[in-house]
Design a protein around this motif. Structure first.
Motif, PDB file in Angstrom:
ATOM      1  N   ALA A 104       0.825  -1.209   0.000  1.00 16.40           N
ATOM      2  CA  ALA A 104       0.000   0.000   0.000  1.00 16.40           C
ATOM      3  C   ALA A 104       0.859   1.258   0.000  1.00 16.40           C
ATOM      4  N   VAL A 105       1.924   1.279   0.786  1.00 19.06           N
ATOM      5  CA  VAL A 105       2.796   2.452   0.858  1.00 19.06           C
ATOM      6  C   VAL A 105       3.499   2.675  -0.479  1.00 19.06           C
ATOM      7  N   LYS A 106       3.972   1.606  -1.094  1.00 20.12           N
ATOM      8  CA  LYS A 106       4.653   1.735  -2.388  1.00 20.12           C
ATOM      9  C   LYS A 106       3.703   2.280  -3.446  1.00 20.12           C
ATOM     10  N   PRO A 110       5.262   6.227  -4.498  1.00 18.78           N
ATOM     11  CA  PRO A 110       6.104   5.422  -5.410  1.00 18.78           C
ATOM     12  C   PRO A 110       7.594   5.677  -5.245  1.00 18.78           C
ATOM     13  N   ASP A 111       8.002   6.874  -4.819  1.00 18.88           N
ATOM     14  CA  ASP A 111       9.423   7.182  -4.711  1.00 18.88           C
ATOM     15  C   ASP A 111      10.091   6.511  -3.514  1.00 18.88           C
ATOM     16  N   LEU A 112       9.317   5.985  -2.593  1.00 22.07           N
ATOM     17  CA  LEU A 112       9.893   5.371  -1.403  1.00 22.07           C
ATOM     18  C   LEU A 112      10.434   3.985  -1.744  1.00 22.07           C
ATOM     19  N   PRO A 113      11.675   3.662  -1.383  1.00 21.49           N
ATOM     20  CA  PRO A 113      12.232   2.334  -1.689  1.00 21.49           C
ATOM     21  C   PRO A 113      11.413   1.217  -1.043  1.00 21.49           C
ATOM     22  N   VAL A 307      -3.006  11.462   3.128  1.00 20.11           N
ATOM     23  CA  VAL A 307      -3.442  10.359   2.261  1.00 20.11           C
ATOM     24  C   VAL A 307      -2.631   9.086   2.517  1.00 20.11           C
ATOM     25  N   PRO A 308      -1.291   9.126   2.490  1.00 19.72           N
ATOM     26  CA  PRO A 308      -0.565   7.882   2.769  1.00 19.72           C
ATOM     27  C   PRO A 308      -0.796   7.335   4.178  1.00 19.72           C
ATOM     28  N   VAL A 309      -0.962   8.226   5.171  1.00 21.51           N
ATOM     29  CA  VAL A 309      -1.215   7.746   6.533  1.00 21.51           C
ATOM     30  C   VAL A 309      -2.550   7.016   6.601  1.00 21.51           C
ATOM     31  N   GLY A 376      11.860   8.587   4.057  1.00 23.28           N
ATOM     32  CA  GLY A 376      10.492   8.584   4.564  1.00 23.28           C
ATOM     33  C   GLY A 376      10.395   8.535   6.065  1.00 23.28           C
ATOM     34  N   ARG A 377      11.420   8.983   6.777  1.00 26.15           N
ATOM     35  CA  ARG A 377      11.428   8.870   8.236  1.00 26.15           C
ATOM     36  C   ARG A 377      10.289   9.653   8.869  1.00 26.15           C
ATOM     37  N   ASP A 378      10.056  10.871   8.411  1.00 29.93           N
ATOM     38  CA  ASP A 378       8.983  11.677   8.996  1.00 29.93           C
ATOM     39  C   ASP A 378       7.612  11.026   8.775  1.00 29.93           C
TER      40      ASP A 378
END
Length: 532
Positions: A104-106, A110-113, A307-309, A376-378
């Motif tokens: 779901a996160v990817k 999309p830019d997150l490894p 949205v991602p959260v 994506g730490r934050d």
């Protein structure tokens, strides 16, 4: 923050704990949710110093005693009987949730490894033992469901921590080896279990050599940290080591712990666990300010991360529902194929199990250990906090209502002996002890009233399923025989429990009654119970 300011802040938080807990009780609102919201509100009061929850300190301070206490009082017979289901939730559900959240996160970012996506999944995947205990207080559940939830909350932190560490390492190094990960997980789990059993057995042996009650209670308190730190020092799972030591000490405490020590220790542990659980939730809420400030403020968080959260929260909840109902469907299919050991939960129990899974201190503490270079730490920090808020407030707050609507039925077979039957067995054991010591060497009856009283108690237990109360005045030997009778009743109670004829709740209830009887006699003999 200066030392005096830190102390003042601790006093403020403890005062807030008392006020919020009392308010939650009055409003019939889950105390954990009230503390979480209250801590978050306190964090934004102008003039209060900023606060950062040290993740390593949070794990080593809060996790060992809370896990140990949960394992100590775990119904070991049911834990062992439902171990396959517990492992399915503690390992299978955590891995499945991690994978589904990562997908779901990817998709949303999309830019997150991929490795970072799996790290976020590992952060929010394991339900928390502290949150589960806090929310389930006062809620009566079927025995199997209770065993599954308690067992899951004790073991799944280890799975989540291992997955998180591998995902972070893969993100920073760019490499990942599945075989190495599986082997490391097995080593961590089995090694932690071995360390926990060894620490637990050594602790039991040491406790048998301690006569001073204060030293006894103090030593028993240190066991949880000894197991956790020993596991971490040997590079195995400190979580599983703590749980294993708690199970071992909980099994043997009925034999090695004197009655007066048990009463004193129970009071101390209840106070300590209440304080730690309350501080966990209010500190999580209080750390909201630093997390939001780190992410750029509330406006930035809302604009870029909402949205991602929300997507992660939806995937996290959906994963648990799919796993629980999917596993129950497989049990139904196996049952139809003739597998007698397959016992599905049914829709009601599965519905309750699917809606549980509250996140807590482990989720936030693990998120706070993320290295600064982590992509994506934050987002991970904000998502971790949102997962705690949503599960504790929404799921935890509605769990009692859901149970009332679904009305899950206890499908476990009834115990071989009930509480009244166990009381009758103890009364008979005590009567045997009195009969053996009611006559002198010449065969003369020297305790006729005591003998008649025990006979009457045995008859009353059989007829009315209740224990006779009160003690008769008499000479010193009268009390000695009564103490011998209680000792015999205690041995009978433990024998029945070890034989699997009674359940842990019956053991604890009747052991408490025997403890109180023994303390009462001690008071009558003039030996004051010093609880200082």
């Amino acid at each position: 923050m200066k030392a005096v300011e830190t102390f003042e802040l601790v006093l403020l938080l403890l005062s807030a704990v008392v006020a919020l807990h009392a308010l939650a009780d009055k409003l019939r609102f889950p105390p954990s949710a009230a503390l979480l919201v209250g801590g978050g509100a306190l964090a934004f009061i102008p003039g209060l110093p900023p606060f950062t929850l040290d993740p390593e300190l949070a794990l080593v301070l809060f996790l060992p005693p809370l896990l140990f206490e949960g394992a100590y009082y775990t119904a070991f017979g049911r834990f062992r009987a439902h171990l396959p289901g517990i492992i399915s939730l503690a390992v299978g559900a955590v891995i499945f949730t991690t994978c589904l959240v990562a997908v779901a996160v990817k998709w949303l970012v999309p830019d997150l490894p991929w490795a970072a996506c799996f790290a976020l999944g590992a952060i929010v995947s394991p339900p928390d033992a502290v949150s589960a205990r806090a929310v389930l207080q006062g809620i009566r559940l079927p025995r199997r469901l209770q065993a599954l939830l308690e067992g899951e909350s004790l073991l799944n932190d280890a799975t989540g921590l291992v997955l998180f560490r591998f995902a972070v390492a893969a993100t920073l190094s760019g490499t990942f080896h599945l075989g190495e990960a599986i082997g490391s997980f097995a080593l961590l789990a089995l090694g932690g279990a071995v360390v926990g059993v060894v620490v637990g057995r050594l602790s039991v042996f040491l406790l048998t050599k301690i006569e001073d009650r204060t030293l006894f209670v103090t030593t028993s308190t240190l066991i949880c940290w000894a197991a956790y730190l020993a596991g971490e020092a040997l590079h195995v799972s400190g979580v599983i080591a703590t749980v294993a030591s708690g199970l071992v000490v909980g099994w043997y405490q009925h034999v090695v712990m004197p009655a007066r020590v048990r009463i004193q220790g129970t009071g101390f542990w209840r106070t300590m666990i209440f304080s730690l659980e309350a501080l966990v939730f209010i500190l999580i809420g209080f750390s909201l300010r630093s997390v939001v400030d780190r992410a750029g403020g509330i406006a930035e968080v809302t604009a870029t991360m909402a949205v991602p959260v929300l997507g992660v929260l939806a995937a996290m909840t959906f994963a648990r529902v799919v796993w629980v109902f999917g596993s129950d469907a497989l049990l139904h299919a196996a049952r139809r194929l003739g597998v007698r050991r397959a016992r599905p939960l049914g829709a009601s129990q599965a519905g309750v199990l699917a809606w549980t899974g509250m996140r807590g201190v482990v989720t936030l503490a693990v998120a706070l250990t993320l290295p600064a270079a982590m992509p994506g730490r934050d987002l991970m920090l904000i998502t971790a906090f949102a997962a705690i808020l949503m599960t504790v407030i929404v799921q935890g707050g509605s769990l009692g209502w859901l149970i009332g609507r679904l009305r899950p039925v206890d499908g476990d077979p009834p115990p071989r002996m009930s509480l009244p039957e166990t009381e009758a067995a103890i009364a008979k054991a005590k009567l045997r002890a009195v009969e053996a010591h009611a006559y002198d060497a010449d065969g003369q009856l020297i305790h006729p009233q005591l003998l008649e009283q025990q006979r009457a108690r045995a008859r009353a237990s059989e007829k009315y399923a209740r224990d006779a109360d009160g003690f008769m005045d008499g000479i010193q030997s009268h009390f000695e025989v009564l103490l011998l009778a209680i000792a015999e009743g205690r041995r009978e109670l433990i024998r029945l429990h070890r034989a699997g004829k009674i359940e842990d709740e019956v053991l604890h209830d009747l052991e408490r009654d025997l403890d109180l009887e023994e303390v009462s006699i001690t008071f009558q003999r003039g030996e004051q119970l010093d609880l200082r």
